[in-house]
Design a protein around this motif. Structure first.
Motif, PDB file in Angstrom:
ATOM      1  N   ALA A 172      61.534-152.377 -41.670  1.00  0.00           N
ATOM      2  CA  ALA A 172      61.597-151.662 -41.665  1.00  0.00           C
ATOM      3  C   ALA A 172      61.888-150.950 -40.263  1.00  0.00           C
ATOM      4  O   ALA A 172      62.894-150.025 -40.110  1.00  0.00           O
ATOM      5  N   SER A 173      60.701-151.676 -39.392  1.00  0.00           N
ATOM      6  CA  SER A 173      61.637-151.188 -37.529  1.00  0.00           C
ATOM      7  C   SER A 173      62.512-151.055 -37.388  1.00  0.00           C
ATOM      8  O   SER A 173      63.472-151.126 -36.383  1.00  0.00           O
ATOM      9  N   VAL A 205      65.496-151.659 -39.159  1.00  0.00           N
ATOM     10  CA  VAL A 205      66.459-151.011 -39.901  1.00  0.00           C
ATOM     11  C   VAL A 205      66.604-149.443 -39.132  1.00  0.00           C
ATOM     12  O   VAL A 205      67.835-148.652 -38.597  1.00  0.00           O
ATOM     13  N   GLU A 206      65.178-148.808 -38.929  1.00  0.00           N
ATOM     14  CA  GLU A 206      65.396-148.187 -38.143  1.00  0.00           C
ATOM     15  C   GLU A 206      66.218-148.179 -36.622  1.00  0.00           C
ATOM     16  O   GLU A 206      66.905-147.200 -36.339  1.00  0.00           O
ATOM     17  N   LYS A 207      65.963-149.081 -36.166  1.00  0.00           N
ATOM     18  CA  LYS A 207      66.475-149.483 -34.738  1.00  0.00           C
ATOM     19  C   LYS A 207      68.086-149.511 -34.619  1.00  0.00           C
ATOM     20  O   LYS A 207      68.477-148.895 -33.820  1.00  0.00           O
ATOM     21  N   HIS A 208      68.078-150.341 -35.754  1.00  0.00           N
ATOM     22  CA  HIS A 208      69.533-150.490 -36.084  1.00  0.00           C
ATOM     23  C   HIS A 208      70.467-149.598 -36.819  1.00  0.00           C
ATOM     24  O   HIS A 208      71.627-149.616 -36.592  1.00  0.00           O
ATOM     25  N   LEU A 209      70.030-148.637 -37.441  1.00  0.00           N
ATOM     26  CA  LEU A 209      70.867-147.981 -38.480  1.00  0.00           C
ATOM     27  C   LEU A 209      71.656-147.280 -37.559  1.00  0.00           C
ATOM     28  O   LEU A 209      73.026-147.095 -38.566  1.00  0.00           O
ATOM     29  N   ARG A 241      75.897-148.044 -39.242  1.00  0.00           N
ATOM     30  CA  ARG A 241      76.717-146.735 -40.402  1.00  0.00           C
ATOM     31  C   ARG A 241      77.761-146.939 -39.573  1.00  0.00           C
ATOM     32  O   ARG A 241      78.800-146.421 -39.917  1.00  0.00           O
ATOM     33  N   THR A 285      75.241-143.705 -43.937  1.00  0.00           N
ATOM     34  CA  THR A 285      73.653-144.265 -44.383  1.00  0.00           C
ATOM     35  C   THR A 285      72.687-144.151 -45.482  1.00  0.00           C
ATOM     36  O   THR A 285      72.356-145.302 -45.339  1.00  0.00           O
ATOM     37  N   TRP A 337      73.510-147.952 -46.236  1.00  0.00           N
ATOM     38  CA  TRP A 337      72.669-149.329 -45.470  1.00  0.00           C
ATOM     39  C   TRP A 337      70.952-148.799 -46.192  1.00  0.00           C
ATOM     40  O   TRP A 337      69.956-150.179 -46.358  1.00  0.00           O
ATOM     41  N   LEU A 338      70.554-147.487 -46.274  1.00  0.00           N
ATOM     42  CA  LEU A 338      69.588-147.278 -46.363  1.00  0.00           C
ATOM     43  C   LEU A 338      69.042-147.814 -47.628  1.00  0.00           C
ATOM     44  O   LEU A 338      67.719-148.935 -48.456  1.00  0.00           O
ATOM     45  N   SER A 365      65.937-150.733 -48.676  1.00  0.00           N
ATOM     46  CA  SER A 365      65.533-150.512 -49.394  1.00  0.00           C
ATOM     47  C   SER A 365      65.232-150.934 -50.918  1.00  0.00           C
ATOM     48  O   SER A 365      64.529-151.085 -52.245  1.00  0.00           O
TER      49      SER A 365
END
Length: 189
Positions: A17-18, A20-24, A28, A56, A59-60, A64
């Motif tokens: 998850a980290s 994902v957050e960093k690259h989201l 996008r 967004t 990707w989420l 997930s």
């Protein structure tokens, strides 16, 4: 005549998850470029204009539901720009759930940011997804499809993929126009 050094992209897998957050944000932007910049030749499953929210959400949802966690069925490989966390290319490897199909996988959504095309990055991403399929998952075959009217078809033909069929009006470009679709396979053994 001097040779030009190709940029040193870093290819890695999204596994938590980290990441994902960093690259989201750059995931996008990459998706939006690949859909919105040339909608008449883009055929990756979205109609233009692709909004921030829709990109967004894609990707989420993907990350997930199928990329992160013990039941992951899809591997997401990313390439980041030299000295940066900006994602400039992605490719997905989906593994088949049925026992009788477990020896093969599907390559999905090879995307390269327009500013980074023509540097061999698409080829490097495909080489890496093939390596991961063979070495990490023991896959023997990969399949993919792409619109017949896109530059992607010629890319796959040049990189050793076998075109085994064409289906009329199977794919839609991001502009909403139907196109014939080319189906490819590649043996990994």
């Amino acid at each position: 005549m001097g040779s030009t050094k190709e940029p040193d992209f870093i290819i890695s897998s999204i596994t938590d998850a980290s990441a994902v957050e960093k690259h989201l944000p750059s995931l996008r932007v990459l998706l939006q470029h690949c859909v919105n910049d040339e909608p008449e030749i883009s055929s990756i499953g979205f109609l233009a204009p692709l909004t921030d929210h829709a990109a967004t959400s894609y990707w989420l949802d993907l990350l997930s539901s199928s990329v992160i966690g013990p039941g992951a069925t899809t591997s997401l490989l990313i390439a980041t720009a030299p000295g940066s966390d900006q994602v400039v290319a992605t490719v997905q490897l989906a593994r088949m759930a049925k026992e009788t199909h477990a020896y093969k996988g599907e390559v999905r959504k090879l995307m390269v940011h327009p500013d980074y095309r023509r540097h061999g990055l698409g080829r490097r991403m495909m080489d890496e997804v093939e390596r991961v399929a063979r070495e990490q998952f023991g896959l023997e075959m990969l399949v993919l499809d792409t619109s017949k009217e896109t530059p992607a078809r010629w890319f796959y033909l040049r990189t050793g993929w076998n075109e085994w069929g064409i289906c009329p009006d199977y794919a839609k470009s991001s502009s909403g126009v139907k196109h014939d679709c080319s189906f490819f396979c590649k043996s990994l053994v």
